[in-house]
Design a protein around this motif. Structure first.
Motif, mmCIF file in Angstrom:
data_model
loop_
_atom_site.group_PDB
_atom_site.id
_atom_site.type_symbol
_atom_site.label_atom_id
_atom_site.label_comp_id
_atom_site.label_asym_id
_atom_site.label_seq_id
_atom_site.Cartn_x
_atom_site.Cartn_y
_atom_site.Cartn_z
ATOM 1 N N LEU A 73 -4.917 -1.780 2.929
ATOM 2 C CA LEU A 73 -4.859 -0.842 4.052
ATOM 3 C C LEU A 73 -5.169 0.584 3.618
ATOM 4 O O LEU A 73 -5.760 1.361 4.375
ATOM 5 N N ARG A 87 2.267 4.871 1.296
ATOM 6 C CA ARG A 87 2.340 5.509 2.606
ATOM 7 C C ARG A 87 1.414 6.719 2.626
ATOM 8 O O ARG A 87 1.515 7.602 1.790
ATOM 9 N N TYR A 123 -4.767 -11.581 6.011
ATOM 10 C CA TYR A 123 -3.703 -10.581 6.169
ATOM 11 C C TYR A 123 -3.447 -9.793 4.886
ATOM 12 O O TYR A 123 -2.718 -8.800 4.909
ATOM 13 N N GLU A 124 -4.023 -10.198 3.765
ATOM 14 C CA GLU A 124 -3.806 -9.494 2.495
ATOM 15 C C GLU A 124 -4.788 -8.320 2.392
ATOM 16 O O GLU A 124 -5.752 -8.335 1.635
ATOM 17 N N ARG A 131 -3.748 -3.762 13.680
ATOM 18 C CA ARG A 131 -2.372 -4.212 13.893
ATOM 19 C C ARG A 131 -1.422 -3.558 12.890
ATOM 20 O O ARG A 131 -0.325 -3.121 13.245
ATOM 21 N N TYR A 132 -1.827 -3.473 11.618
ATOM 22 C CA TYR A 132 -0.993 -2.846 10.601
ATOM 23 C C TYR A 132 -0.818 -1.357 10.858
ATOM 24 O O TYR A 132 0.145 -0.750 10.386
ATOM 25 N N CYS A 133 -1.767 -0.768 11.610
ATOM 26 C CA CYS A 133 -1.642 0.646 12.002
ATOM 27 C C CYS A 133 -0.757 0.822 13.237
ATOM 28 O O CYS A 133 -0.563 1.948 13.698
ATOM 29 N N LEU A 192 -6.767 -6.965 12.068
ATOM 30 C CA LEU A 192 -5.450 -6.896 11.428
ATOM 31 C C LEU A 192 -5.179 -5.498 10.864
ATOM 32 O O LEU A 192 -4.036 -5.052 10.838
ATOM 33 N N VAL A 193 -6.229 -4.795 10.412
ATOM 34 C CA VAL A 193 -6.055 -3.393 10.013
ATOM 35 C C VAL A 193 -5.462 -2.611 11.174
ATOM 36 O O VAL A 193 -4.496 -1.842 11.012
ATOM 37 N N TRP A 233 0.861 -1.175 0.000
ATOM 38 C CA TRP A 233 0.000 0.000 0.000
ATOM 39 C C TRP A 233 0.902 1.231 0.000
ATOM 40 O O TRP A 233 2.049 1.192 0.411
#
Length: 368
Positions: free
Chosen positions: A202, A9, A198-199, A39-41, A36-37, A7
């Motif tokens: 974001l 930045r 997990y894919e 977590r990715y944040c 998971l969103v 994704w």
């Protein structure tokens, strides 16, 4: 060879870090994608359904029954997947989530005990969040009719706004939210496949969170509850132990008389406290009291043990009273013990947000 990021930045809005924005939301399931969103944040907020499989009808049932049956000893079953990883399933509601344990290394009964306490804590926390309206609740993939029903079930508990998210179809504005009748609708470019959650796209999730947060704040759909002053004199946040003695009229009272002649007699006031009911407690009731006056209240759920939960009572106090006893009311046998912390008196019909005690503090002397 140049490798592309999954994704781009994205610069967060001025003054709002992406992690802080992500914690403004809480998942109500479908699956673990939104967890998971977060977590990715870069954040790991607690949430009852953050990594859970949750069917719409079961979620409505749970909201309408105050999650009463979820997490009871006879409700949870520990099962093994084909990989040997253990997962937890609710017999009543069908909610399911993976653990980090494998059948070769961890006894299912150990997980069973742990998850009973964990769910008790998280569902009480969710009910408090619903009452305060501080979080935007995220649900994936419901139809308009399902979102209407879910929003009504949520409003039974408080003003928290619902964001129903769907995968964008041709012509749908990805990353944007719009207000519907009692809830928000939004789209992301695509959902992650269920088998590879997990894919995540974001970028569109972040754009949607930003837009939904902006819309909620601009329209006043659910502003964070203000922190009201604590009107109790001599209030302390520390945990104190209470040992039941000989009851008066069948009830033990743990509290103190508080001045009421300085309070507005036309306003509703609410007394609240966190209580810890141990597994050995044999009593029939743990609640809160403002004298003998009561408009609304929440007693402790005695099916929940070894965790903090909040009790409260709301009342109008006539101006003919100079003071009133405020505290806990407990019905139980002599010698039983419990703990309380964080007593508050606020000028409101419901208790405002208050931090839950982080850990049980043992070895304290009896409190008031």
């Amino acid at each position: 060879m140049r490798f592309a990021l999954p994704w781009r930045r994205i610069a967060p809005p001025a003054g709002r870090a992406i992690g802080a924005l992500a914690t403004r939301f809480e998942s109500l399931g479908d699956n673990c994608e939104f967890g998971l969103v977060q977590r990715y944040c870069g954040v790991e907020p607690l949430g009852l359904f953050r990594f859970s499989s949750v069917e719409h009808a079961a979620l409505i049932d749970a909201l309408e029954t105050d999650f009463r049956h979820y997490g009871a000893a006879d409700d949870l079953e520990i099962l093994a997947s084909f990989t040997g990883r253990l997962y937890v399933r609710s017999r009543r509601y069908g909610f399911a989530y993976n653990t980090s344990d494998f059948i070769e290394t961890t006894a299912p009964e150990t997980i069973h005990r742990r998850e009973i306490g964990k769910i008790a804590y998280l569902k009480r926390r969710l009910l408090e969040d619903l009452a305060c309206g501080e979080k935007i609740l995220v649900r994936k993939g419901d139809t308009d009719g399902q979102a209407d029903a879910l929003a009504r079930a949520i409003r039974r508990h408080g003003p928290a706004p619902l964001l129903n998210v769907r995968a964008a179809q041709p012509g749908d504005p990805s990353g944007r939210a719009e207000a519907r009748d009692g809830w928000l609708a939004g789209h992301v470019r695509r959902f992650a496949p269920y088998e590879t959650a997990y894919e995540i796209d974001l970028e569109s999730w972040f754009d949607l969170m930003t837009d939904a947060d902006r819309l909620v704040r601009a329209r006043g759909l659910a502003a964070p509850a203000p922190v009201l002053p604590n009107l109790l004199t001599g209030a302390s946040g520390r945990a104190v132990a209470h040992v039941l003695g000989t009851p008066t009229d069948g009830v033990c009272v743990f509290g103190a008389r508080q001045r009421t002649d300085r309070l507005d007699p036309n306003a509703v006031h609410v007394f609240s406290a966190w209580v810890w009911v141990p597994a050995s407690f044999r009593g029939e009731r743990v609640g809160a009291a403002i004298g003998h006056f009561r408009l609304g209240w929440r007693d402790a759920d005695l099916d929940l043990r070894e965790c903090w939960q909040r009790v409260w009572v709301a009342a109008r106090m006539p101006d003919s009273y100079r003071d009133l006893m405020m505290g806990l009311v407990v019905v139980g046998p002599v010698g039983d013990r419990l703990w309380s912390a964080g007593r508050r008196l606020e000028a409101a019909p419901l208790p405002g947000p208050a931090p839950q005690p982080w850990a049980m503090t043992m070895g304290l002397g009896p409190g008031l």
